[in-house]
Design an enzyme around this catalytic site. Sequence first.
Site, PDB file in Angstrom:
ATOM      1  NE  ARG A 133      -3.911  -2.143   2.203  1.00 43.48           N
ATOM      2  CZ  ARG A 133      -3.788  -3.467   2.258  1.00 43.48           C
ATOM      3  NH1 ARG A 133      -2.621  -4.020   2.538  1.00 43.48           N
ATOM      4  NH2 ARG A 133      -4.827  -4.251   2.015  1.00 43.48           N
ATOM      5  CG  HIS A 158      -0.952  -5.568  -4.310  1.00 44.75           C
ATOM      6  ND1 HIS A 158       0.164  -5.510  -3.523  1.00 44.75           N
ATOM      7  CD2 HIS A 158      -1.773  -6.476  -3.709  1.00 44.75           C
ATOM      8  CE1 HIS A 158       0.024  -6.336  -2.490  1.00 44.75           C
ATOM      9  NE2 HIS A 158      -1.140  -6.928  -2.574  1.00 44.75           N
ATOM     10  CG  HIS A 230       0.096 -11.273  -4.043  1.00 44.46           C
ATOM     11  ND1 HIS A 230      -0.862 -12.047  -3.441  1.00 44.46           N
ATOM     12  CD2 HIS A 230       0.117 -10.102  -3.358  1.00 44.46           C
ATOM     13  CE1 HIS A 230      -1.419 -11.362  -2.459  1.00 44.46           C
ATOM     14  NE2 HIS A 230      -0.834 -10.179  -2.387  1.00 44.46           N
ATOM     15  CG  ASP A 297      -2.869  -8.208   5.267  1.00 46.45           C
ATOM     16  OD1 ASP A 297      -1.816  -8.240   4.612  1.00 46.45           O
ATOM     17  OD2 ASP A 297      -3.965  -7.830   4.795  1.00 46.45           O
ATOM     18  CD  GLU A 362       2.077 -10.298  -0.364  1.00 46.01           C
ATOM     19  OE1 GLU A 362       2.033  -9.139  -0.817  1.00 46.01           O
ATOM     20  OE2 GLU A 362       1.216 -10.736   0.420  1.00 46.01           O
TER      21      GLU A 362
HETATM   22  C1  BGC Z   1      -2.276  -7.583   1.225  1.00 47.82           C
HETATM   23  C2  BGC Z   1      -3.681  -7.867   1.677  1.00 47.82           C
HETATM   24  C3  BGC Z   1      -4.538  -8.002   0.475  1.00 47.82           C
HETATM   25  C4  BGC Z   1      -3.986  -9.091  -0.393  1.00 47.82           C
HETATM   26  C5  BGC Z   1      -4.760  -9.284  -1.669  1.00 47.82           C
HETATM   27  C6  BGC Z   1      -1.819  -8.704   0.376  1.00 47.82           C
HETATM   28  O1  BGC Z   1      -0.540  -8.454  -0.088  1.00 47.82           O
HETATM   29  O2  BGC Z   1      -1.414  -7.384   2.317  1.00 47.82           O
HETATM   30  O3  BGC Z   1      -4.160  -6.864   2.527  1.00 47.82           O
HETATM   31  O4  BGC Z   1      -5.858  -8.283   0.808  1.00 47.82           O
HETATM   32  O5  BGC Z   1      -2.667  -8.797  -0.731  1.00 47.82           O
HETATM   33  O6  BGC Z   1      -4.929  -8.111  -2.309  1.00 47.82           O
END
Ligand code: BGC
Length: 400
Positions: A133, A158, A230, A297, A362
């Site tokens: 983010r 992302h 991812h 997360d 990740e």
């Molecule tokens: C994020 C999550 C998100 C997920 C899918 C992850 O990398 O940290 O918050 O929901 O990706 O978008």
Amino acid sequence: MNKKHFRNRLLLLTLASCVGAGSLVGCSDQQTAEENTEVTATTDKNQMEIKQEPFGKTKEGEETTLYTLTNEQGMQVQITNYGATITSVLTPDREGKMADVVLGFDSLAGYQSPEYIKSGPYFGAIVGRYGNRIAKGKFTIDGQEYKLATNNGENHLHGGVKGYDKVVWEAEPVSGENAIRFKYVSPDGEEGYPGTLTSTVTYTLTNDNEIKIDYEATTDKATPVNLTNHSYFNLAAGEEKDALGHVLTLNADKYTVVDEALIPTGEQRNVKGTVMDFTTPQAIGARVKQVEGGGYDHNYVLSESGDGFKKAATVYEPTSGRVMEVLTTEPGIQFYSGNFLDGTITGAGGSKYEKHYGFALETQHFPDSPNQPEFPSTILEPGDTYKSTTVYKFSTRNEQ
Ligand code: BGC
């Protein structure tokens, strides 16, 4: 190298595979005969394994391709040029039984379905230009403010609305390696980012059951870059309904604290004595319910500093015996326990992806770094090359 050249080189290798294996799609006798001589010069055992087949058409009408890498142990990785996405990873359990340990689909339709787009899980994709983010989709470089597309409430996640996961990458095999390189040129201003950014992502499958991912990027204007893969893993490969029994170790004493929108506050907090502590092996599910926000997360700050290649994580799945180790040059790793999976998506093999069915690890720079002066910088300057390497290594253990 232009697009056509990229494609031609790949065709050559596929044809080389036709000669050796005889079981691959799209190999006509005429083609194999024609290409035989040229192939001898470049044929090596590794390259014989690269196979390509159609994967489906995007909504914009672009054809996509699925590439299959196989190694001497029979491990297999499939990657599509749509999002440079890993779609399947076949690894053996402790009895030698092969199964797919990542979440994904067997055709492009799965990645373009309304349910998938709505929930946005980014299965196996390369996320960029900025993985994770950026607060309010804003940052300032050299006194100039840039505004990015916002796609996660008021924040940018992302890479934005159409990030690197949703574009078709060029593909070329890597000479002398069991590897395929994807390339994407992101135009100046795409999703609000400054500068034309040229990125390559090279996936190598080694004979030691490692998936090695090498990232490189160059730019013509200063821009933030934070590329990652991812993939969601479930090492029990569909035999368990969730991944909560996996035992995780993270080489991290600290994590970056976030607010309710998952934006870092700037604080790096010690994990000791808390539910965030994975410095010793812990089942993912042991304390997951105590974590605020429905599960893990969080970005963990990897303990060894510097740019060296280091062990970031080990995951052990007791029923299958599968083990996955993650090594990286990155300073952080986002551990995401699949909290937003909700059963609306059914993947390859008919598995319903319920909450915590898979987890992601990740490797990355920290979230919102462009707005956090204390975090390692993610700004790539013209003339410099962004470089990053991550390895996912698969093996098995005997103990239950
Ligand atoms: C994020 C999550 C998100 C997920 C899918 C992850 O990398 O940290 O918050 O929901 O990706 O978008």
